[in-house]
Design an enzyme around this catalytic site. Structure first.
Site, short mmCIF file in Angstrom:
data_model
loop_
_atom_site.label_atom_id
_atom_site.label_comp_id
_atom_site.label_asym_id
_atom_site.label_seq_id
_atom_site.Cartn_x
_atom_site.Cartn_y
_atom_site.Cartn_z
N GLU A 48 5.11 -9.13 -34.34
CA GLU A 48 3.73 -9.57 -34.57
C GLU A 48 3.04 -8.91 -35.75
OE1 GLU A 48 0.46 -8.77 -32.29
OE2 GLU A 48 0.69 -6.60 -32.37
N ASN A 62 -1.25 -9.34 -29.87
CA ASN A 62 -2.66 -9.64 -30.18
C ASN A 62 -2.85 -10.15 -31.60
OD1 ASN A 62 -1.96 -6.74 -30.60
ND2 ASN A 62 -3.96 -6.66 -31.58
N HIS A 63 -1.84 -9.99 -32.48
CA HIS A 63 -1.91 -10.54 -33.83
C HIS A 63 -1.14 -11.86 -33.95
CE1 HIS A 63 -4.06 -7.22 -35.66
NE2 HIS A 63 -3.22 -6.36 -35.09
N HIS A 76 3.06 -2.30 -29.07
CA HIS A 76 1.69 -2.32 -29.58
C HIS A 76 1.23 -1.01 -30.18
CE1 HIS A 76 -2.49 -3.39 -30.22
NE2 HIS A 76 -2.89 -2.41 -29.45
#
Length: 272
Positions: free
Chosen positions: A39, A67-68, A180
């Site tokens: 990501e 989340n990206h 993450h």
């Protein structure tokens, strides 16, 4: 089965390292399944289709996001047509793409790979625990089951939430790997019920940085609470970080987990 799980690829340094070294790493470790979080591959924010294709050609079986996921808009039509690229399954209904995929492996074996995004200090998505529970209810693990391995990427900030998730599904999946935070943790272990776990697999990127970003621009943000220049990925030699998991062919559960760190600044680690 041997499962190689690699953490977040960050920028050109991470991309180049994966493309150059993954084919040999997969061969040397005799990995049957390779899962890669991608990501942050595009300048640290998102994934472009050509990068996804390069990772798959280099030997990755499944790419995960986080989340990206939507930072590169051109990934939206690509993810709809590429089942080997998944995003967190607890995004709301109607979100493009899918949160799980089943991969066919040599020898007639199959592996389920799914991703959830945690919620502590993250975007307030749907419940990742219940989303995973619903998906796992559709599969059985083991030699006579519908899949012979199950890998979960939990993309999140808080180690407590990742640990709670892993213990909740201990004995039902082969591996729960956190992503993450971009820093490899030292808590890799096989839990009591047979699920391998690590709070964060780390990143594939330049560790002479602030979680993969150039030190100057990233550090100044902590001094001055005003907007500064856009963060840019560090471009030194990358360390490829992740874990290698060995599973029992009969049960699909883990018998061993070992760290993988190759190249760059961190201490090197390969399974013996």
């Amino acid at each position: 089965m041997k499962i190689l799980f690699l953490g977040d690829v960050v920028g050109r340094a991470g991309r180049d390292a994966i493309v150059a070294r993954l084919p040999g790493l997969r061969r040397d470790l005799a990995a049957d399944l390779v899962v890669l979080n991608a990501e942050n591959a595009s300048h640290g924010f998102g994934l472009a289709p050509d990068m996804a294709r390069a990772f798959l050609e280099a030997g990755a079986d499944v790419l995960t996001l986080g989340n990206h996921a939507w930072d590169r808009k051109e990934i939206v039509p690509y993810i709809e047509g590429e089942p080997r690229l998944i995003r967190p399954m607890n995004y709301p209904p109607g979100t493009p793409g899918r949160g799980a995929t089943v991969v066919d492996l040599p020898g007639g074996r199959r592996a389920l790979v799914l991703q959830v995004m945690a919620r502590l200090f993250m975007e307030p998505l749907d419940d990742p625990f219940r989303a995973a529970q619903a998906e796992l209810a559709r599969h059985t693990l083991g030699a006579s089951g519908s899949v012979q391995a199950i890998v979960v990427d939990i993309h999140g900030e808080a180690t407590s939430e990742k640990q709670g998730f892993a213990h909740s599904f201990d004995g039902r999946v082969s591996l729960v790997a956190g992503t993450h935070t971009h820093v490899p943790t030292a808590d890799h272990q096989v839990l009591e019920g047979g699920t391998a776990f690590i709070s964060d697999a780390g990143m594939c990127g330049d560790y002479d940085s602030v979680i993969g970003m150039q030190k100057g621009g990233a550090s100044i943000r902590f001094w001055r609470k005003v907007p500064s220049e856009r963060l840019a990925p560090a471009e030194g030699e990358a360390t490829i970080c992740g874990v290698l998991v060995q599973t029992d062919d009969a049960t699909g559960l883990a018998t061993a987990i070992a760290p993988v760190r190759v190249g760059g600044r961190l201490s090197q680690a390969l399974p013996s």
